[in-house]
Design a protein around this motif. Sequence first.
Motif: not given
Length: 143
Positions: A121-143
């Motif tokens: 019961n650990n909660l996880w969200e799956v989300a698409w954010n139209p303003t998200a920016v990812f680095d070359e590794r796929g890490g979110m660096i801005s949203f």
Amino acid sequence: MIPQRVSLITIGAYDLPALRAFYQRLGWKETPSSSDNYAAFLTAGVILSLFPIEELAQDAGVTFTQDKQAYSAVSYAINVDEPSQVDSTIEQIREIGGIILREPSDAFWGGRTAYFADPENNLWEVAWNPTAVFDERGGMISF
């Protein structure tokens, strides 16, 4: 100044083998530091680790009283690149036995989101954010 970063997240596991198997079924690969009593998964910029809850409590010097059937007050997120990936990710999670808490839907803030719980019961969200920016590794660096 304290470094402004999150580098490791540990989930206290009631049943480490079962919880480990769930994350393996997500297709996540363990790091070489994993052992019989510890699992670590490298994600985009953060390591997600699983550690027996009793040992985590002892290590932190606290007592956990939460039942594994209850939800914790923390949620984790998997941010995806396209709105359709929210739906396909939730379908894959459903197929491996994840507990779908909220079906994919468009969010008031312009994105798309859904929620699931792992076997403890650990909660996880799956989300698409139209303003998200990812680095070359796929890490979110801005949203």
